[in-house]
Design an enzyme around this catalytic site. Structure first.
Site, PDB file in Angstrom:
ATOM      1  N   GLU A 100       0.852  -1.192   0.000  1.00 35.48           N
ATOM      2  CA  GLU A 100       0.000   0.000   0.000  1.00 35.48           C
ATOM      3  C   GLU A 100       0.888   1.242   0.000  1.00 35.48           C
ATOM      4  O   GLU A 100       1.955   1.260   0.616  1.00 35.48           O
ATOM      5  CB  GLU A 100      -0.920  -0.059   1.232  1.00 35.48           C
ATOM      6  N   ASP A 101       0.435   2.279  -0.691  1.00 33.17           N
ATOM      7  CA  ASP A 101       1.226   3.506  -0.759  1.00 33.17           C
ATOM      8  C   ASP A 101       1.276   4.225   0.583  1.00 33.17           C
ATOM      9  O   ASP A 101       2.335   4.692   1.006  1.00 33.17           O
ATOM     10  CB  ASP A 101       0.701   4.443  -1.870  1.00 33.17           C
ATOM     11  N   ASP A 104      -3.165   6.196   6.292  1.00 30.35           N
ATOM     12  CA  ASP A 104      -3.535   7.499   6.834  1.00 30.35           C
ATOM     13  C   ASP A 104      -4.445   7.239   8.040  1.00 30.35           C
ATOM     14  O   ASP A 104      -3.968   7.002   9.142  1.00 30.35           O
ATOM     15  CB  ASP A 104      -4.203   8.291   5.706  1.00 30.35           C
ATOM     16  N   PHE A 153      -0.428  16.442   3.797  1.00 32.04           N
ATOM     17  CA  PHE A 153      -0.851  15.872   2.522  1.00 32.04           C
ATOM     18  C   PHE A 153       0.327  15.795   1.554  1.00 32.04           C
ATOM     19  O   PHE A 153       1.001  16.787   1.306  1.00 32.04           O
ATOM     20  CB  PHE A 153      -1.981  16.709   1.911  1.00 32.04           C
ATOM     21  N   ARG A 166       0.624  11.832  -9.818  1.00 31.69           N
ATOM     22  CA  ARG A 166       1.100  10.460  -9.593  1.00 31.69           C
ATOM     23  C   ARG A 166       2.405  10.181 -10.312  1.00 31.69           C
ATOM     24  O   ARG A 166       3.184   9.320  -9.915  1.00 31.69           O
ATOM     25  CB  ARG A 166       0.064   9.435 -10.085  1.00 31.69           C
TER      26      ARG A 166
HETATM   27  P1  IMP Z   1      -6.913   5.838   4.820  1.00 34.50           P
HETATM   28  O1  IMP Z   1      -8.051   4.911   4.537  1.00 34.50           O
HETATM   29  O2  IMP Z   1      -7.364   7.102   5.486  1.00 34.50           O
HETATM   30  O3  IMP Z   1      -5.775   5.175   5.591  1.00 34.50           O
HETATM   31  O4  IMP Z   1      -6.351   6.349   3.444  1.00 34.50           O
HETATM   32  C1  IMP Z   1      -5.634   5.529   2.626  1.00 34.50           C
HETATM   33  C2  IMP Z   1      -5.707   6.015   1.181  1.00 34.50           C
HETATM   34  O5  IMP Z   1      -5.947   7.420   1.098  1.00 34.50           O
HETATM   35  C3  IMP Z   1      -4.393   5.760   0.519  1.00 34.50           C
HETATM   36  O6  IMP Z   1      -4.402   4.521  -0.154  1.00 34.50           O
HETATM   37  C4  IMP Z   1      -4.223   6.932  -0.405  1.00 34.50           C
HETATM   38  O7  IMP Z   1      -4.740   6.601  -1.671  1.00 34.50           O
HETATM   39  C5  IMP Z   1      -5.065   8.031   0.193  1.00 34.50           C
HETATM   40  N1  IMP Z   1      -4.257   9.036   0.921  1.00 34.50           N
HETATM   41  C6  IMP Z   1      -4.097   9.176   2.249  1.00 34.50           C
HETATM   42  N2  IMP Z   1      -3.283  10.196   2.554  1.00 34.50           N
HETATM   43  C7  IMP Z   1      -2.905  10.729   1.382  1.00 34.50           C
HETATM   44  C8  IMP Z   1      -2.026  11.816   1.017  1.00 34.50           C
HETATM   45  O8  IMP Z   1      -1.402  12.520   1.853  1.00 34.50           O
HETATM   46  N3  IMP Z   1      -1.882  12.057  -0.314  1.00 34.50           N
HETATM   47  C9  IMP Z   1      -2.514  11.318  -1.259  1.00 34.50           C
HETATM   48  N4  IMP Z   1      -3.329  10.297  -0.980  1.00 34.50           N
HETATM   49  C10 IMP Z   1      -3.524   9.997   0.335  1.00 34.50           C
HETATM   50 MG    MG Z   2      -4.263   4.176  -2.224  1.00 38.86          MG
END
Ligand code: IMP
Ligand code: MG
Length: 177
Positions: A100-101, A104, A153, A166
């Site tokens: 996973e990238d 968050d 962000f 991207r």
């Molecule tokens: P989560 O479900 O809040 O943990 O978010 C995960 C997904 O949100 C990741 O797979 C990213 O695609 C996107 N995401 C979260 N933070 C960022 C950021 O700082 N920049 C870009 N995409 C983000």
């Molecule tokens: Mg993602």
């Protein structure tokens, strides 16, 4: 400085620094998954560059599968994991490594873990490029982390701002005014 749509970003982690950490994580995976025939499950879209670079440093026999979820729109998490698309492989008894990238809030990862665990894999671990530990709302603890970052962000190296950025080789952070 990098302008993307209506926002200004500044360089945060260089392509070289990203490559160095990704290589270190790949070497750890090569050691820990030797003889285990792991299946990597890459989460599209954000992980495509991370996955491509990491996988080329993996030297043990392995498989790779791609799935897609959507829970993030523009700059705010919607707090909901939508459809999981593309999970066709037989995972029962397999050692799964999620790629996973970024973690968050952890909502996406929790949804993915739940979706994978019902398929009875032998093990599931998470390898993530970026971990925003301060933003975490779920009991998720990524096993392999390339970089822990503050709750800001970021864009580039596969991650987008509203669909853009991207393709940037380096990682950028939103400029604070
Ligand atoms: P989560 O479900 O809040 O943990 O978010 C995960 C997904 O949100 C990741 O797979 C990213 O695609 C996107 N995401 C979260 N933070 C960022 C950021 O700082 N920049 C870009 N995409 C983000
Ligand atoms: Mg993602």
């Amino acid at each position: 400085m990098k302008e993307i749509k209506d926002k200004s970003f500044e360089i945060f982690i260089s392509a070289e620094a990203l490559a160095e950490q990704i290589t270190a994580v790949a070497e750890q995976l090569n050691r820990e998954y030797a003889g285990k025939n792991p299946v990597f499950v890459s989460i599209l879209n954000g992980s495509f560059i991370f996955t491509a670079d990491l996988l080329r440093k993996i030297t043990i026999p392995c498989e790779i599968s791609f799935i897609k979820v959507a829970s993030y729109h523009a700059m705010q998490s919607t707090g909901q994991v939508k459809n999981l698309i593309g999970l066709n492989e037989e995972l029962a008894g397999r050692h799964v490594v999620i790629l996973e990238d970024i973690v968050d809030t952890g909502i996406t990862m929790e949804g993915i873990l739940n979706a994978l665990e019902v398929r009875n894999p032998a093990s599931v671990r998470m390898a993530v490029l970026l971990f925003k530990a301060e933003a975490l709302q779920k009991k998720i603890s990524p096993d392999y982390v390339c970089f822990r970052i503050p709750n800001r962000f970021v864009v580039g190296y596969g991650l987008d701002y509203d669909g853009y950025g991207r393709n940037l080789p380096d990682l950028y952070v939103l400029k604070e005014n």
